[in-house]
Scaffold this motif. Structure first.
Motif, PDB file in Angstrom:
ATOM      1  N   LEU A   1       0.838  -1.213   0.000  1.00 10.50           N
ATOM      2  CA  LEU A   1       0.000   0.000   0.000  1.00 10.50           C
ATOM      3  C   LEU A   1       0.869   1.257   0.000  1.00 10.50           C
ATOM      4  O   LEU A   1       0.351   2.371  -0.099  1.00 10.50           O
ATOM      5  CB  LEU A   1      -0.951  -0.007   1.204  1.00 10.50           C
ATOM      6  CG  LEU A   1      -1.853  -1.251   1.285  1.00 10.50           C
ATOM      7  CD1 LEU A   1      -2.683  -1.244   2.559  1.00 10.50           C
ATOM      8  CD2 LEU A   1      -2.773  -1.325   0.066  1.00 10.50           C
TER       9      LEU A   1
ATOM     10  N   THR B   1      -4.672  -2.834  10.916  1.00 11.58           N
ATOM     11  CA  THR B   1      -4.885  -3.128  12.335  1.00 11.58           C
ATOM     12  C   THR B   1      -6.359  -3.253  12.739  1.00 11.58           C
ATOM     13  O   THR B   1      -6.646  -3.624  13.866  1.00 11.58           O
ATOM     14  CB  THR B   1      -4.180  -2.075  13.218  1.00 11.58           C
ATOM     15  OG1 THR B   1      -4.420  -0.793  12.658  1.00 11.58           O
ATOM     16  CG2 THR B   1      -2.696  -2.325  13.276  1.00 11.58           C
TER      17      THR B   1
ATOM     18  N   GLN C   1     -11.259  -5.891   4.161  1.00 13.21           N
ATOM     19  CA  GLN C   1     -11.273  -5.132   2.905  1.00 13.21           C
ATOM     20  C   GLN C   1     -10.092  -5.544   2.010  1.00 13.21           C
ATOM     21  O   GLN C   1     -10.231  -5.681   0.801  1.00 13.21           O
ATOM     22  CB  GLN C   1     -11.145  -3.648   3.265  1.00 13.21           C
ATOM     23  CG  GLN C   1     -11.529  -2.704   2.172  1.00 13.21           C
ATOM     24  CD  GLN C   1     -11.127  -1.292   2.564  1.00 13.21           C
ATOM     25  OE1 GLN C   1     -10.194  -0.740   1.998  1.00 13.21           O
ATOM     26  NE2 GLN C   1     -11.822  -0.714   3.515  1.00 13.21           N
ATOM     27  N   ASN C   2      -8.936  -5.773   2.646  1.00  9.92           N
ATOM     28  CA  ASN C   2      -7.726  -6.089   1.882  1.00  9.92           C
ATOM     29  C   ASN C   2      -7.682  -7.541   1.410  1.00  9.92           C
ATOM     30  O   ASN C   2      -6.891  -7.891   0.542  1.00  9.92           O
ATOM     31  CB  ASN C   2      -6.481  -5.793   2.724  1.00  9.92           C
ATOM     32  CG  ASN C   2      -6.364  -4.324   3.089  1.00  9.92           C
ATOM     33  OD1 ASN C   2      -7.073  -3.492   2.531  1.00  9.92           O
ATOM     34  ND2 ASN C   2      -5.499  -4.005   4.021  1.00  9.92           N
TER      35      ASN C   2
HETATM   36  P1  A2P Z   1      -3.545   0.630   9.931  1.00  8.18           P
HETATM   37  O1  A2P Z   1      -2.355  -0.202  10.355  1.00  8.18           O
HETATM   38  O2  A2P Z   1      -3.835   1.752  10.851  1.00  8.18           O
HETATM   39  O3  A2P Z   1      -4.743  -0.235   9.644  1.00  8.18           O
HETATM   40  P2  A2P Z   1       1.746  -1.159   3.995  1.00  8.18           P
HETATM   41  O4  A2P Z   1       1.284  -2.569   4.193  1.00  8.18           O
HETATM   42  O5  A2P Z   1       1.920  -0.792   2.565  1.00  8.18           O
HETATM   43  O6  A2P Z   1       2.995  -0.850   4.790  1.00  8.18           O
HETATM   44  O7  A2P Z   1       0.623  -0.189   4.507  1.00  8.18           O
HETATM   45  C1  A2P Z   1       0.168  -0.279   5.798  1.00  8.18           C
HETATM   46  C2  A2P Z   1      -0.562   0.996   6.124  1.00  8.18           C
HETATM   47  O8  A2P Z   1      -1.750   1.067   5.366  1.00  8.18           O
HETATM   48  C3  A2P Z   1      -0.959   1.039   7.566  1.00  8.18           C
HETATM   49  O9  A2P Z   1      -0.751   2.359   7.995  1.00  8.18           O
HETATM   50  C4  A2P Z   1      -2.435   0.689   7.546  1.00  8.18           C
HETATM   51  O10 A2P Z   1      -3.127   1.353   8.578  1.00  8.18           O
HETATM   52  C5  A2P Z   1      -2.869   1.237   6.224  1.00  8.18           C
HETATM   53  N1  A2P Z   1      -3.986   0.450   5.662  1.00  8.18           N
HETATM   54  C6  A2P Z   1      -4.083  -0.877   5.583  1.00  8.18           C
HETATM   55  N2  A2P Z   1      -5.218  -1.253   4.973  1.00  8.18           N
HETATM   56  C7  A2P Z   1      -5.877  -0.121   4.671  1.00  8.18           C
HETATM   57  C8  A2P Z   1      -7.121   0.146   4.040  1.00  8.18           C
HETATM   58  N3  A2P Z   1      -7.880  -0.840   3.583  1.00  8.18           N
HETATM   59  N4  A2P Z   1      -7.486   1.447   3.900  1.00  8.18           N
HETATM   60  C9  A2P Z   1      -6.702   2.434   4.344  1.00  8.18           C
HETATM   61  N5  A2P Z   1      -5.521   2.252   4.948  1.00  8.18           N
HETATM   62  C10 A2P Z   1      -5.093   0.986   5.112  1.00  8.18           C
END
Ligand code: A2P
Length: 283
Positions: free
Chosen positions: A195, A237, A244-245
């Motif tokens: 992401l 988290t 969703q992911n």
């Molecule tokens: P959070 O941990 O607060 O859920 P990456 O895997 O690329 O390092 O990205 C992780 C970041 O993306 C984390 O800050 C996470 O937030 C956020 N994130 C993960 N899933 C989503 C989502 N579906 N929508 C928005 N932000 C997301």
């Protein structure tokens, strides 16, 4: 959607896994239980994350049978070399409360960018990993953050070809040459930080395209990688984001949109590179 990528040795790797770096806040197994409850069946950790103990506990408490979970860990860059890699592997097993790993990776190819004997060190690590693989202690072995010249160096002494290379990959940082090199070798590419942190998630073109395809920006970024046969390990988290992911609507991104995204200027790079000192993160 086919839910797996098949590795060179026939082992099935789930297309979407849960990335655990910093997910447990150092001391919390609940998040692991939550990820398993959300439906994740691949968990990615590393000795360096210092959370293996909590992952082991979370798996046990979840009630999900160990054999249903694809579990990855990595040997840290200060533990390269034959002996240290073996020790690191067994210490990971103990913390994870398991007697095998599904995938074991060399986390970085060099202890530091100036290291002169890194080729010897990774050759030693790989020998240890090949033995563990042959003994059935690990179902697949691979690499992380290895670029083509690091893989070439490893292949000078390797008997078993690496099955996976895990790289930082996301819109704005696609490392095309390394991805292509791996694909040509039959090495499955896996994306860490798919992401690309908040800056990529909020990038105007990503927001606009996500809306056009009727998915969330995170889902769009994950689809962008999966459409290139790249495995993803997002972290999140909350249960809502975890689901969703994982539950991605099936969309087909057009060639024009794929090119547009692949040709964006650099965005959201972590600042980490195996041959260079870390630069401050580009959030
Ligand atoms: P959070 O941990 O607060 O859920 P990456 O895997 O690329 O390092 O990205 C992780 C970041 O993306 C984390 O800050 C996470 O937030 C956020 N994130 C993960 N899933 C989503 C989502 N579906 N929508 C928005 N932000 C997301």
């Amino acid at each position: 959607m086919n839910e797996y990528f098949v590795l060179l040795n026939g082992v099935k790797l789930p297309k979407i896994g849960y990335g655990t770096f910093r997910c447990t806040d150092g001391s919390d197994e609940r998040i692991v239980r939550m990820a398993l409850e959300a439906g994740y069946r691949m968990l990615d950790t590393a000795a360096f994350y210092e959370n293996e103990e909590y992952i082991g506990k979370g798996i046990k408490e979840s009630g999900v049978p160990r054999e249903e979970i694809f579990l990855t860990s990595k040997v840290w860059k200060t533990d390269l070399g034959y002996e240290k890699t073996r020790e690191s592997f067994y210490a990971s097993l103990e913390r994870l409360q398991t007697d095998y790993l599904d995938l074991f990776l060399i986390h970085w190819p060099k202890p530091d960018p100036e290291c002169e004997n890194w080729k010897e060190l990774i050759a030693g690590s790989w020998k240890a990993m090949e033995e563990l693989y042959e003994q059935g202690k690990v179902r697949a072995i691979g690499l992380s953050n290895f670029l083509p010249h690091h893989i070439d160096a490893l292949m000078e002494t390797a008997k078993v070809k690496p099955m996976v290379d895990q790289l930082e990959l996301h819109v704005g940082y696609m490392q095309e040459l390394a991805v292509q090199y791996c694909k040509n070798m039959g090495i499955q590419v896996q994306a860490w930080s798919p992401l690309g942190r908040t800056r990529v998630l909020q990038e105007a073109v990503v927001l606009k395209m996500a809306e056009k395809y009727g998915v969330t920006p995170a889902q769009f970024l994950l689809r962008f990688l999966l459409q290139q046969d790249i495995c993803v390990i997002p972290k999140a988290t909350s249960m809502e984001r975890m689901r969703q992911n994982l539950e991605l609507p099936m969309i087909e991104i057009t060639a024009e949109d794929m090119y547009t995204l692949k040709c964006l200027p650099q965005l959201g790079w972590s600042g980490e590179h195996p041959d260079r000192e870390r630069v401050p993160a580009q959030v």
